[in-house]
Design a protein around this motif. Structure first.
Motif, PDB file in Angstrom:
ATOM      1  N   LYS A  86      65.565  19.044  -1.399  1.00 51.07           N
ATOM      2  CA  LYS A  86      66.508  19.052  -0.583  1.00 51.07           C
ATOM      3  C   LYS A  86      65.750  19.899   0.520  1.00 51.07           C
ATOM      4  CE  LYS A  86      70.976  18.174  -2.257  1.00 51.07           C
ATOM      5  NZ  LYS A  86      72.294  18.834  -2.478  1.00 51.07           N
ATOM      6  N   SER A  87      66.254  19.806   1.748  1.00 49.38           N
ATOM      7  CA  SER A  87      65.427  21.008   2.800  1.00 49.38           C
ATOM      8  C   SER A  87      66.658  21.930   3.483  1.00 49.38           C
ATOM      9  CB  SER A  87      64.851  20.366   4.013  1.00 49.38           C
ATOM     10  OG  SER A  87      65.529  19.231   4.622  1.00 49.38           O
ATOM     11  N   ASP A  88      66.427  23.127   3.741  1.00 49.56           N
ATOM     12  CA  ASP A  88      67.500  23.820   4.259  1.00 49.56           C
ATOM     13  C   ASP A  88      67.347  23.697   5.894  1.00 49.56           C
ATOM     14  OD1 ASP A  88      65.092  25.346   5.388  1.00 49.56           O
ATOM     15  OD2 ASP A  88      65.259  26.868   3.812  1.00 49.56           O
ATOM     16  N   GLU A  89      68.001  24.629   6.799  1.00 42.35           N
ATOM     17  CA  GLU A  89      68.214  24.423   7.885  1.00 42.35           C
ATOM     18  C   GLU A  89      66.754  24.876   8.647  1.00 42.35           C
ATOM     19  OE1 GLU A  89      71.112  27.196   9.330  1.00 42.35           O
ATOM     20  OE2 GLU A  89      72.702  26.000   8.532  1.00 42.35           O
ATOM     21  N   MET A  90      65.803  25.435   7.942  1.00 44.33           N
ATOM     22  CA  MET A  90      64.452  25.801   8.590  1.00 44.33           C
ATOM     23  C   MET A  90      63.338  24.545   8.081  1.00 44.33           C
ATOM     24  SD  MET A  90      65.057  28.637  10.236  1.00 44.33           S
ATOM     25  CE  MET A  90      63.298  29.271  10.200  1.00 44.33           C
ATOM     26  N   GLY A  91      63.891  23.740   7.411  1.00 41.58           N
ATOM     27  CA  GLY A  91      63.302  22.524   7.059  1.00 41.58           C
ATOM     28  C   GLY A  91      62.236  22.891   5.805  1.00 41.58           C
ATOM     29  N   ILE A  92      62.638  23.844   4.962  1.00 40.65           N
ATOM     30  CA  ILE A  92      61.898  24.205   3.818  1.00 40.65           C
ATOM     31  C   ILE A  92      62.416  23.649   2.712  1.00 40.65           C
ATOM     32  CG2 ILE A  92      61.556  26.348   2.342  1.00 40.65           C
ATOM     33  CD1 ILE A  92      61.706  28.073   4.740  1.00 40.65           C
ATOM     34  N   LEU A  93      61.582  22.799   1.892  1.00 44.76           N
ATOM     35  CA  LEU A  93      62.117  21.985   0.830  1.00 44.76           C
ATOM     36  C   LEU A  93      62.257  22.773  -0.505  1.00 44.76           C
ATOM     37  CD1 LEU A  93      59.401  19.289   0.954  1.00 44.76           C
ATOM     38  CD2 LEU A  93      61.752  18.975   1.716  1.00 44.76           C
ATOM     39  N   TYR A  94      63.358  22.334  -1.193  1.00 39.00           N
ATOM     40  CA  TYR A  94      63.412  23.217  -2.349  1.00 39.00           C
ATOM     41  C   TYR A  94      64.258  21.992  -3.325  1.00 39.00           C
ATOM     42  CZ  TYR A  94      68.577  23.286  -0.687  1.00 39.00           C
ATOM     43  OH  TYR A  94      69.737  22.664  -0.265  1.00 39.00           O
ATOM     44  N   GLU A  95      64.110  22.163  -4.773  1.00 31.85           N
ATOM     45  CA  GLU A  95      64.751  21.318  -5.624  1.00 31.85           C
ATOM     46  C   GLU A  95      66.301  21.920  -6.151  1.00 31.85           C
ATOM     47  OE1 GLU A  95      60.996  19.513  -8.375  1.00 31.85           O
ATOM     48  OE2 GLU A  95      61.648  21.664  -8.841  1.00 31.85           O
ATOM     49  N   THR A  96      66.913  20.808  -6.655  1.00 38.19           N
ATOM     50  CA  THR A  96      68.291  20.916  -7.197  1.00 38.19           C
ATOM     51  C   THR A  96      68.309  20.024  -8.258  1.00 38.19           C
ATOM     52  OG1 THR A  96      69.292  19.069  -5.877  1.00 38.19           O
ATOM     53  CG2 THR A  96      69.240  21.387  -4.783  1.00 38.19           C
TER      54      THR A  96
END
Length: 234
Positions: A86-96
Motif C-alpha cells: 500500500k502507499s500512504d498520502e506521501m506515496g511511500i510504499l509499505y507492506e501489510t
C-alpha cells in the motif's frame, strides 16, 4: 470500576472469530499456534497496525521471536496469510498483512464439502431411482437405459423426484418405456416445471382441458395418461 462495568469493558474489546474457522482450521492444515497467530494479526489490524513484527507477536504469545518468524513464514508460504503493498498520502510504499487468502481457502473448503454432500445424496437418490425403475419394469435395466437415467440427472438436471413422478405417469398410462418418460420430462422442463406440485398442477390443467373437449364432441379413444394426452399430439 464495578464488576459489571469491567465485564462490559472487556467484552467490547474482542476479535471476531468465525465459527467456521474454529470448526475447520485443522482441515486447512493450521496448527493451534498458527490459528492463534492469525487471530493476533487480525487483532493488530483492527487496532490499526497492519504489519506486526514477529517480536510484537511473541510479546502476546508463548512463542519466541524465532518461532513467530517461522510461523509467519509458513503461513505466507502456504498462502493462508497474504502480503499486500500500500502507499500512504506521501506515496511511500509499505507492506501489510491480509487475511483474505485465509477466508478464500475456508470458503473453498466449505463449498467443496457441501458439493461432496450433494453428490453423495444425488448418488443415493439415483440408486433408489434405479431400483424403482427395475421394480416397475420387472427386469434389470439395460446399459443404455441406465445411461439414459444418469443423463436425466447429470446432464438434463431433472430432479430425481420429478423422474419418479414421470415414471408414475408412465405406469398409469400403460406406456412404461424410457422414450415416453423422456417426453414427459421434456415437456415439464419446457414449461418450467421444477417440482412435483407444479407437475401435478400441469397435469390437472390438461386433464380439465381434455374433459372440456369431450363435453363438446365424441371422445377420442386414447391410451394416453389422464392429463397427458397432449403428449400424443406432439
Amino acid at each position: 470500576m464495578k464488576k459489571n462495568q469491567v465485564v462490559k469493558w472487556i467484552s467490547q474489546k474482542h476479535v471476531h472469530v468465525p465459527a467456521l474457522l474454529l470448526s475447520h482450521y485443522t482441515e486447512l492444515g493450521l496448527t493451534e499456534h498458527e490459528l492463534v497467530s492469525l487471530l493476533h494479526i487480525q487483532s493488530f489490524i483492527d487496532e490499526g497496525e497492519e504489519f506486526p513484527t514477529p517480536l510484537k507477536l511473541s510479546e502476546r504469545m508463548s512463542l519466541s521471536h524465532e518461532d513467530c518468524t517461522k510461523v509467519l513464514s509458513r503461513l505466507i508460504r502456504t498462502q493462508l496469510l497474504g502480503l499486500e503493498k500500500k502507499s500512504d498520502e506521501m506515496g511511500i510504499l509499505y507492506e501489510t498483512y491480509s487475511l483474505e487468502p485465509l477466508w478464500l481457502r475456508l470458503y473453498e473448503l466449505i463449498e467443496r464439502q457441501e458439493f461432496n454432500v450433494k453428490q453423495t445424496e444425488s448418488h443415493e437418490l439415483e440408486g433408489k431411482l434405479y431400483q424403482q425403475m427395475e421394480q416397475e419394469f420387472g427386469r434389470p435395466l439395460s446399459p443404455i437405459e441406465g445411461e439414459t437415467l444418469s443423463m436425466w440427472i447429470d446432464q438434463d438436471q431433472h430432479a430425481p423426484e420429478l423422474i419418479f413422478a414421470a415414471l408414475k405417469e408412465a405406469v398409469i398410462s400403460g406406456k412404461l418405456n424410457f422414450r415416453y418418460i423422456d417426453r414427459i420430462l421434456f415437456e415439464w422442463k419446457k414449461n418450467g416445471i421444477r417440482s412435483t406440485e407444479q407437475a401435478k398442477s400441469h397435469s390437472e390443467k390438461f386433464r380439465n382441458q381434455n374433459q372440456g373437449r369431450r363435453n363438446e364432441k365424441e371422445p377420442i379413444k386414447t391410451d394416453g395418461v389422464p392429463g397427458f394426452s397432449w403428449l400424443e399430439q406432439s
